[in-house]
Scaffold this motif. Structure first.
Motif, PDB file in Angstrom:
ATOM      1  N   SER A   1       4.858  -0.713  11.680  1.00  0.00           N
ATOM      2  CA  SER A   1       4.354  -0.954  10.540  1.00  0.00           C
ATOM      3  C   SER A   1       2.619  -0.044  10.992  1.00  0.00           C
ATOM      4  N   ALA A   2       2.009  -0.215   9.339  1.00  0.00           N
ATOM      5  CA  ALA A   2       0.564  -0.409  10.322  1.00  0.00           C
ATOM      6  C   ALA A   2      -0.142  -0.863  10.767  1.00  0.00           C
ATOM      7  N   SER A   3       0.447  -2.162   9.914  1.00  0.00           N
ATOM      8  CA  SER A   3      -0.442  -3.422  10.150  1.00  0.00           C
ATOM      9  C   SER A   3       0.191  -3.996  11.514  1.00  0.00           C
ATOM     10  N   HIS A   4       1.146  -3.737  11.600  1.00  0.00           N
ATOM     11  CA  HIS A   4       1.452  -4.242  12.876  1.00  0.00           C
ATOM     12  C   HIS A   4       0.849  -3.339  14.186  1.00  0.00           C
TER      13      HIS A   4
ATOM     14  N   PRO B   1       0.981  -1.154  -0.175  1.00  0.00           N
ATOM     15  CA  PRO B   1      -0.013  -0.070  -0.085  1.00  0.00           C
ATOM     16  C   PRO B   1       0.838   1.347   0.192  1.00  0.00           C
ATOM     17  N   THR B   2       1.765   1.440   0.574  1.00  0.00           N
ATOM     18  CA  THR B   2       2.933   2.734   0.517  1.00  0.00           C
ATOM     19  C   THR B   2       3.046   2.569  -1.123  1.00  0.00           C
ATOM     20  N   ASP B   3       4.235   1.895  -1.245  1.00  0.00           N
ATOM     21  CA  ASP B   3       4.663   1.914  -2.760  1.00  0.00           C
ATOM     22  C   ASP B   3       3.210   2.291  -3.446  1.00  0.00           C
TER      23      ASP B   3
ATOM     24  N   ASN C   1       5.945   8.407   4.087  1.00  0.00           N
ATOM     25  CA  ASN C   1       5.775   7.251   4.603  1.00  0.00           C
ATOM     26  C   ASN C   1       4.344   7.647   4.895  1.00  0.00           C
ATOM     27  N   HIS C   2       3.620   6.497   6.412  1.00  0.00           N
ATOM     28  CA  HIS C   2       2.754   6.636   6.947  1.00  0.00           C
ATOM     29  C   HIS C   2       2.681   7.508   7.977  1.00  0.00           C
ATOM     30  N   ILE C   3       1.443   6.360   9.149  1.00  0.00           N
ATOM     31  CA  ILE C   3       1.754   6.644  10.625  1.00  0.00           C
ATOM     32  C   ILE C   3       2.995   6.560  11.390  1.00  0.00           C
TER      33      ILE C   3
HETATM   34  C1  MLT Z   1       2.019  -1.271   6.941  1.00  0.00           C
HETATM   35  O1  MLT Z   1       1.316  -2.031   7.218  1.00  0.00           O
HETATM   36  O2  MLT Z   1       3.399  -0.096   7.051  1.00  0.00           O
HETATM   37  C2  MLT Z   1       2.471  -0.832   5.401  1.00  0.00           C
HETATM   38  O3  MLT Z   1       1.058  -2.203   5.195  1.00  0.00           O
HETATM   39  C3  MLT Z   1       2.934  -2.117   4.704  1.00  0.00           C
HETATM   40  C4  MLT Z   1       3.607  -1.546   2.978  1.00  0.00           C
HETATM   41  O4  MLT Z   1       3.244  -1.138   2.678  1.00  0.00           O
HETATM   42  O5  MLT Z   1       4.017  -2.765   2.405  1.00  0.00           O
END
Ligand code: MLT
Length: 316
Positions: free
Chosen positions: A150-153, A30-32, A81-83
Motif C-alpha cells: 500500500s501507499a502508506s506501507h 483515500p483510494t475510496d 488503484n494508486h502507486i
Molecule cells: C494506502 O495506504 O495505500 C491507501 O491509503 C489505502 C486506502 O486507500 O485506504
C-alpha cells in the motif's frame, strides 16, 4: 458471430448497465475517496448510468486488482488503484496478476501528497522533537499501514529506512481504519494521503509533522507543514498517483469511450474542487492518455524497484 456480437456491444457500451469501479482498499479511505468522487463525475459523460464502487480490500491492493484482471473484458468492471500498481511487483511475492499485461490503461486520475501524522497524545510539537521521540522509543513504535504494497506501507518503509528507526508495522484493510486507530492512540504514526488526513488534521484529531512531497503544499491547512526534505531527509519524495484500468482485452471502442468519459470527468468543476480542496492535483492533458499512463507506470516500476531494494525492505 461472437466477435460481431462483441463489436455490437462495444458500439452501444455502456447502454443502461451499471459500471463497477473496484477499489482495492476499505471504504472511507483515500483510494475510496478518489473513486467515489470520480464515479460521481463519470455518470453524466457515460450517459447517466449508475456507477457502483466495490471495495475489495486485502494484500495491499493485490486482491482487488486481481479481481479486475480476471473480470470479463467488457468495460463494466474497472479498477481504480494508486502507486501500488508500480510498487506491488517489487514489494509482494507471487503477485496474482501482471501489471503490464493484464490491464488496459484508461488514464491517470490525480496526484496526491502524503503527510506524516501521529496520535493526538504525541508530545512532539514539530518534526525535530518527533525525531527525538523516535530515538527514545526505538523498538516500541507502532506504524500503521494499509497492507504490504500500500501507499502508506511504501511511505512508512522509506521513512523507517531514512530515519534508521525500526518500527512495528500494523496493517489494516485501508487507511480509514488505520487513522481511526491513530486517533484512538492504538498506533503511534501513520504516513497517509492528504485526501484522508486533511479533515482529521483540521479537526485536530491527529498531529501533523511534515509532507512527503519535494515542495510544500498550497492548501491553507497544510501550507505551513515542512517537507521531510527540508526536515533533513534529503532524498525523501513520495507522491501518490491514481489510475483507472480495465481488464486486458476490453474492446478498443469501449476503452476509448471510457477514456473520453474520464477526460470529461477530470474537468468537472465539482470533482476538481473536491480533490484540490483535499490537496490532490487532478491529472490533465496528455497524462490522461492511455499510452502515457502505461509508459508512466512502467517508469514508476523502474523508479521504485531500486529505491525499495536499496531501502532493504521487502514484503513480509
Ligand atoms: C494506502 O495506504 O495505500 C491507501 O491509503 C489505502 C486506502 O486507500 O485506504
Amino acid at each position: 458471430i461472437a466477435a460481431a456480437a462483441a463489436g455490437a456491444h462495444a458500439q452501444d457500451f455502456p447502454g443502461s448497465k451499471p459500471v463497477t469501479i473496484v477499489v482495492p482498499f476499505a471504504a472511507g479511505g483515500p483510494t475510496d475517496r478518489v473513486a467515489r468522487d470520480l464515479a460521481e463525475a463519470l455518470r453524466k459523460p457515460l450517459g447517466g448510468i449508475s456507477i457502483v464502487v466495490d471495495n475489495v480490500p486485502g494484500a495491499g491492493s493485490s486482491i482487488g486488482a486481481a479481481k479486475v484482471a480476471r473480470a470479463a473484458p467488457d468495460g463494466y468492471t474497472l479498477l481504480l488503484n494508486h502507486i501500488g500498481m508500480a510498487t506491488v511487483p517489487t514489494l509482494v511475492r507471487n503477485v496474482p496478476f501482471k501489471v503490464e499485461s493484464d490491464f488496459e490503461y484508461l488514464g491517470i486520475v490525480n496526484d496526491v501528497p502524503m503527510t506524516l501524522i501521529a496520535k493526538p497524545s504525541m508530545k512532539a510539537n514539530n518534526y525535530k522533537e518527533l525525531t527525538a521521540w523516535l530515538a527514545e522509543n526505538k523498538g516500541k513504535i507502532n506504524l500503521g499501514n494499509a497492507g504490504v504494497g500500500s501507499a502508506s506501507h511504501l511511505c512508512g518503509l522509506l521513512f523507517q529506512s531514512a530515519t534508521k528507526t525500526e518500527m512495528t508495522p500494523v496493517p489494516y484493510k485501508g487507511t480509514a481504519p488505520a487513522i481511526t486507530d491513530l486517533i484512538g492512540g492504538q498506533i503511534d504514526l501513520l504516513c497517509d494521503q492528504t485526501t484522508n488526513t486533511s479533515p482529521q488534521i483540521e479537526a485536530k484529531k491527529v498531529k501533523a509533522y511534515a509532507v512527503t512531497t519535494s515542495k510544500r503544499l498550497s492548501t491553507p491547512l497544510l501550507k505551513d507543514l515542512p517537507t521531510l526534505q527540508e526536515s533533513g531527509l534529503k532524498d525523501f519524495q513520495v507522491t501518490i498517483w491514481h489510475g483507472l484500468y480495465a481488464p486486458k482485452g476490453t474492446p478498443a471502442a469501449v476503452t476509448k469511450k471510457l477514456n473520453d468519459a474520464l477526460k470529461v470527468a477530470l474537468k468537472d468543476p465539482d470533482f476538481v474542487k473536491k480533490q484540490e480542496g483535499l490537496g490532490a492535483v487532478v491529472a490533465s492533458d496528455n497524462r490522461v492518455e492511455p499510452a502515457e499512463h502505461k509508459k508512466f507506470v512502467a517508469a514508476e516500476i523502474a523508479k521504485w524497484s531500486p529505491i525499495i531494494k536499496a531501502a532493504g525492505v521487502y514484503a513480509d
